[in-house]
Design a protein around this motif. Structure first.
Motif, PDB file in Angstrom:
ATOM      1  N   LYS A 205      30.048   9.931  -1.187  1.00  0.00           N
ATOM      2  CA  LYS A 205      29.137  11.044  -1.409  1.00  0.00           C
ATOM      3  C   LYS A 205      29.434  11.624  -2.791  1.00  0.00           C
ATOM      4  O   LYS A 205      30.574  11.597  -3.248  1.00  0.00           O
ATOM      5  CB  LYS A 205      29.314  12.111  -0.329  1.00  0.00           C
ATOM      6  N   PHE A 206      28.392  12.142  -3.430  1.00  0.00           N
ATOM      7  CA  PHE A 206      28.537  12.650  -4.788  1.00  0.00           C
ATOM      8  C   PHE A 206      27.993  14.075  -4.837  1.00  0.00           C
ATOM      9  O   PHE A 206      26.889  14.342  -4.337  1.00  0.00           O
ATOM     10  CB  PHE A 206      27.763  11.776  -5.772  1.00  0.00           C
ATOM     11  N   LEU A 207      28.757  14.983  -5.440  1.00  0.00           N
ATOM     12  CA  LEU A 207      28.305  16.365  -5.592  1.00  0.00           C
ATOM     13  C   LEU A 207      28.611  16.841  -7.004  1.00  0.00           C
ATOM     14  O   LEU A 207      29.767  16.836  -7.439  1.00  0.00           O
ATOM     15  CB  LEU A 207      28.986  17.293  -4.584  1.00  0.00           C
ATOM     16  N   PHE A 208      27.562  17.253  -7.692  1.00  0.00           N
ATOM     17  CA  PHE A 208      27.698  17.747  -9.059  1.00  0.00           C
ATOM     18  C   PHE A 208      27.262  19.207  -9.081  1.00  0.00           C
ATOM     19  O   PHE A 208      26.096  19.523  -8.839  1.00  0.00           O
ATOM     20  CB  PHE A 208      26.877  16.897 -10.025  1.00  0.00           C
ATOM     21  N   GLU A 209      28.216  20.097  -9.384  1.00  0.00           N
ATOM     22  CA  GLU A 209      27.984  21.535  -9.342  1.00  0.00           C
ATOM     23  C   GLU A 209      27.514  22.056 -10.696  1.00  0.00           C
ATOM     24  O   GLU A 209      27.910  21.516 -11.741  1.00  0.00           O
ATOM     25  CB  GLU A 209      29.270  22.263  -8.923  1.00  0.00           C
ATOM     26  N   GLY A 210      26.721  23.123 -10.688  1.00  0.00           N
ATOM     27  CA  GLY A 210      26.202  23.677 -11.935  1.00  0.00           C
ATOM     28  C   GLY A 210      26.675  25.071 -12.248  1.00  0.00           C
ATOM     29  O   GLY A 210      26.103  25.736 -13.117  1.00  0.00           O
ATOM     30  N   GLU A 211      27.744  25.534 -11.581  1.00  0.00           N
ATOM     31  CA  GLU A 211      28.173  26.915 -11.770  1.00  0.00           C
ATOM     32  C   GLU A 211      29.697  27.033 -11.845  1.00  0.00           C
ATOM     33  O   GLU A 211      30.239  28.132 -11.749  1.00  0.00           O
ATOM     34  CB  GLU A 211      27.639  27.760 -10.606  1.00  0.00           C
ATOM     35  N   GLU A 212      30.404  25.934 -12.048  1.00  0.00           N
ATOM     36  CA  GLU A 212      31.866  25.973 -12.008  1.00  0.00           C
ATOM     37  C   GLU A 212      32.434  26.861 -13.114  1.00  0.00           C
ATOM     38  O   GLU A 212      33.347  27.656 -12.872  1.00  0.00           O
ATOM     39  CB  GLU A 212      32.430  24.551 -12.128  1.00  0.00           C
ATOM     40  N   GLU A 213      31.891  26.749 -14.313  1.00  0.00           N
ATOM     41  CA  GLU A 213      32.424  27.534 -15.423  1.00  0.00           C
ATOM     42  C   GLU A 213      32.065  29.016 -15.313  1.00  0.00           C
ATOM     43  O   GLU A 213      32.595  29.840 -16.054  1.00  0.00           O
ATOM     44  CB  GLU A 213      31.936  26.968 -16.761  1.00  0.00           C
ATOM     45  N   ALA A 214      31.163  29.348 -14.391  1.00  0.00           N
ATOM     46  CA  ALA A 214      30.823  30.751 -14.145  1.00  0.00           C
ATOM     47  C   ALA A 214      31.506  31.261 -12.885  1.00  0.00           C
ATOM     48  O   ALA A 214      31.142  32.316 -12.369  1.00  0.00           O
ATOM     49  CB  ALA A 214      29.307  30.908 -14.026  1.00  0.00           C
ATOM     50  N   GLY A 215      32.491  30.531 -12.380  1.00  0.00           N
ATOM     51  CA  GLY A 215      33.273  30.999 -11.239  1.00  0.00           C
ATOM     52  C   GLY A 215      32.850  30.490  -9.888  1.00  0.00           C
ATOM     53  O   GLY A 215      33.397  30.918  -8.866  1.00  0.00           O
ATOM     54  N   SER A 216      31.855  29.577  -9.828  1.00  0.00           N
ATOM     55  CA  SER A 216      31.417  28.992  -8.543  1.00  0.00           C
ATOM     56  C   SER A 216      31.077  30.060  -7.511  1.00  0.00           C
ATOM     57  O   SER A 216      31.393  29.935  -6.328  1.00  0.00           O
ATOM     58  CB  SER A 216      32.500  28.052  -7.996  1.00  0.00           C
ATOM     59  N   ALA A 217      30.382  31.108  -7.971  1.00  0.00           N
ATOM     60  CA  ALA A 217      30.119  32.250  -7.089  1.00  0.00           C
ATOM     61  C   ALA A 217      29.260  31.888  -5.885  1.00  0.00           C
ATOM     62  O   ALA A 217      29.315  32.567  -4.851  1.00  0.00           O
ATOM     63  CB  ALA A 217      29.442  33.363  -7.891  1.00  0.00           C
ATOM     64  N   HIS A 218      28.455  30.816  -5.974  1.00  0.00           N
ATOM     65  CA  HIS A 218      27.560  30.460  -4.884  1.00  0.00           C
ATOM     66  C   HIS A 218      27.932  29.135  -4.217  1.00  0.00           C
ATOM     67  O   HIS A 218      27.203  28.663  -3.340  1.00  0.00           O
ATOM     68  CB  HIS A 218      26.111  30.384  -5.384  1.00  0.00           C
ATOM     69  N   LEU A 219      29.047  28.534  -4.626  1.00  0.00           N
ATOM     70  CA  LEU A 219      29.425  27.251  -4.029  1.00  0.00           C
ATOM     71  C   LEU A 219      29.694  27.405  -2.535  1.00  0.00           C
ATOM     72  O   LEU A 219      29.305  26.545  -1.732  1.00  0.00           O
ATOM     73  CB  LEU A 219      30.657  26.679  -4.725  1.00  0.00           C
ATOM     74  N   GLY A 220      30.356  28.486  -2.137  1.00  0.00           N
ATOM     75  CA  GLY A 220      30.623  28.704  -0.718  1.00  0.00           C
ATOM     76  C   GLY A 220      29.350  28.771   0.092  1.00  0.00           C
ATOM     77  O   GLY A 220      29.257  28.201   1.195  1.00  0.00           O
ATOM     78  N   GLU A 221      28.342  29.462  -0.436  1.00  0.00           N
ATOM     79  CA  GLU A 221      27.049  29.555   0.260  1.00  0.00           C
ATOM     80  C   GLU A 221      26.402  28.182   0.386  1.00  0.00           C
ATOM     81  O   GLU A 221      25.850  27.827   1.438  1.00  0.00           O
ATOM     82  CB  GLU A 221      26.135  30.512  -0.510  1.00  0.00           C
ATOM     83  N   ILE A 222      26.460  27.394  -0.673  1.00  0.00           N
ATOM     84  CA  ILE A 222      25.877  26.053  -0.640  1.00  0.00           C
ATOM     85  C   ILE A 222      26.595  25.185   0.389  1.00  0.00           C
ATOM     86  O   ILE A 222      25.963  24.433   1.152  1.00  0.00           O
ATOM     87  CB  ILE A 222      25.923  25.421  -2.046  1.00  0.00           C
ATOM     88  N   ILE A 223      27.920  25.273   0.440  1.00  0.00           N
ATOM     89  CA  ILE A 223      28.674  24.503   1.420  1.00  0.00           C
ATOM     90  C   ILE A 223      28.329  24.941   2.837  1.00  0.00           C
ATOM     91  O   ILE A 223      28.095  24.112   3.726  1.00  0.00           O
ATOM     92  CB  ILE A 223      30.187  24.641   1.161  1.00  0.00           C
ATOM     93  N   ASP A 224      28.269  26.249   3.061  1.00  0.00           N
ATOM     94  CA  ASP A 224      27.961  26.748   4.408  1.00  0.00           C
ATOM     95  C   ASP A 224      26.591  26.283   4.882  1.00  0.00           C
ATOM     96  O   ASP A 224      26.393  26.014   6.071  1.00  0.00           O
ATOM     97  CB  ASP A 224      28.026  28.278   4.425  1.00  0.00           C
TER      98      ASP A 224
END
Length: 526
Positions: A205-224
């Motif tokens: 599986k491949f996941l490319f995030e677009g907010e890591e350098e801004a603190g990944s503020a929404h990564l948790g929401e995306i995972i949930d």
């Protein structure tokens, strides 16, 4: 006829069994080594036959501005990567947060028939903000090739239409190393495996995030929102540089991170420094004294409780640090540092301790814009790096408590008239969005050993195994929500200027990284 006693017979049988197991293990290792060498050769052959195609696609990706707050261009990045994955048959989709202004994650997968295990390969496509005036090599989003590092006299060059490309050449652009190289390395490794009919034993599986350098503020929401989709046995993180010695690395943890804005106040309007000097407090000087109170001359943070609760390293972690190449003296010479902080501790030791860094200070003007003025405010952005055992919110509170102990009235907004009259020292303190804690995976887990073996199979030199990287990634967000483990496999050159002007990628690091990532994709999980 000579007879063994029963005890001696049992001992003999046990010895024979152990010898057989050892023989089979050596035989299996030899077979695996042959298979690995064959796979590596196949991946290299694919890369050599497609170098210009790879670099053309990479250059197009680098030309798209990728600051997370630039909504329009970050969407262009996600769409470009989505199309890259569509061409590869990876059934991609965008994973969105509720806010449409949030950079999406781009997801795809390669399902292997009969596979019961899976790994996720992660990289991020956003980059740090840029000040184009500071980019002396070339504009940040105009990918430019140089014959070597600019500091070493590298000249601007163009890729030849045919023939071999010098692997010491470097491409300069924001995101070249951090972290579009990870995106390109992962997708090209997949290309090579599929083209050479090398099938993994696990689903990829491949996941490319677009907010890591801004603190990944929404990564948790995306995972949930995509919890079942993102289940896996491990996340393999492709980010960060290889060891300063040039050796390949496997890293088992990262620091946590929290950025904090602090502003102190002077007069309500700028004042002439001659008319009001020695009378009106200068906020720049006030801030300088406050910052000086936070660290001693050795660089140790003096804020109360800063090092409390730090989870100590185990024997395996300490041994790994001891076995890493000694490189501090070489680094000091390269960087022009007569001394370093830490009271003689090595860099590899110090990155396993929490730190406090000043990202930048602003008050008044300098250079040709400097004026004889007492400014109204002085501001700083503090970078709180955390290790396992720290909590990012608790660390911020320790910072606030320290500022109060220095006599400041602390607020989270501009002071009112009443607050100005009542308080001689005022500090506005605000945590930025996206802070998270440190994370560390045990080095003796079966998956950890599998990754170590996979990376080592691509290198003649012993690889470096590190408990913690100096940088930060949102790995605790991943592990807390998905109950999985994360292991980082860096591929880029250590002197890449990531986060700064003139960011670059050495071409050989990309080529080596493709082979490394392909080997990780082919590893077997027990």
């Amino acid at each position: 006829m000579f007879f063994y006693s029963r005890a001696r017979q049992s001992a003999f049988i046990r010895g024979l069994f152990r010898a057989s197991i050892a023989f089979l293990s050596v035989a299996a290792t030899l077979v695996l080594s042959v298979q690995t060498a064959s796979s590596q050769t196949s991946v290299r052959e694919y890369r050599r036959a497609h170098e210009r195609q790879i670099l053309d696609e990479f250059t197009q990706l680098l030309a798209i501005p990728n600051i997370a707050s630039d909504t329009a261009n970050i969407r262009r990045n996600s769409q470009f990567i989505l199309e890259m994955m569509q061409r590869r048959g990876l059934n991609p989709r965008l994973l969105e947060a509720k806010s449409k202004d949030t950079p999406p994650a781009v997801y795809g997968e390669w399902k292997v028939p009969g596979a019961t295990r899976s790994i996720i390969l992660y990289a991020h496509y956003d980059g740090q903000p840029v000040d184009p005036k500071q980019w002396t090599a070339s504009p940040p989003f105009q990918p430019t090739w140089r014959s070597a590092a600019m500091e070493s006299g590298g000249l601007i060059v163009s890729l030849p239409a045919t023939g071999e490309i010098n692997s010491e050449w470097r491409i300069y652009a924001r995101g070249a190393s951090d972290d579009k190289a990870g995106v390109m390395g992962i997708l090209t490794a997949f290309d090579a495996l599929r083209a050479q009919k090398l099938t993994p034993s696990v689903n990829l599986k491949f996941l490319f995030e677009g907010e890591e350098e801004a603190g990944s503020a929404h990564l948790g929401e995306i995972i949930d929102s995509n919890n079942e989709l993102l289940q896996s046995d491990a996340w393999i993180i492709c980010d960060g540089p290889v060891h300063q010695s040039g050796r390949k690395e496997v890293v088992f943890g990262v620091r946590g991170d929290q950025n904090v804005d602090v502003t102190v106040y002077g007069a309500k309007r700028p004042l002439h420094s001659g008319h009001y000097g020695n009378w009106a407090p200068n906020p720049a000087m006030t801030l300088a004294r406050l910052l000086a109170s936070m660290k001693d001359d050795s660089g140790r943070v003096t804020i109360a409780g800063w090092y409390d609760g730090v989870e100590p390293l185990g024997d395996a972690e300490r041994r790994a640090i001891a076995e890493a190449p000694a490189y501090d003296d070489e680094l000091r010479a390269q960087l022009g540092l007569a001394r370093t902080e830490g009271n003689g501790k090595l860099l590899m030791e110090l990155i396993n301790e929490p730190s406090l860094n000043i990202n930048g200070i602003s008050s008044g003007d300098v250079g040709t814009l400097a004026r004889n003025v007492i400014p109204t405010t002085a501001s700083v952005v503090l970078d709180l790096r955390l290790v396992k055992g720290n909590d990012h919110q608790r660390q911020v509170q320790r910072l606030i408590d320290h500022i109060r102990k220095q006599g400041f009235y602390v607020t989270d907004r501009d002071p009112t008239e009443a607050e100005r009259k009542q308080n001689a020292l005022i500090a506005q303190v605000n945590s930025r969005k996206g802070g998270y804690n440190a994370e560390r995976t045990r080095m003796d887990l079966p998956v950890s050993i599998a990754v170590i073996n996979a990376v080592q199979s691509t290198s003649k030199d012993p690889i470096v195994k590190l408990p913690t990287a100096g940088g930060s990634l949102p790995l605790s967000i991943i592990t807390e929500r998905l109950k999985t483990v994360t292991i980082t496999v860096p591929i880029v050159n250590y002197d890449n200027n990531q986060h700064a002007e003139n960011e670059n990628l050495r071409l050989q690091n990309l080529w080596d990284g493709i082979e490394t990532l392909a080997a990780v994709m082919l590893m077997k999980l027990n």
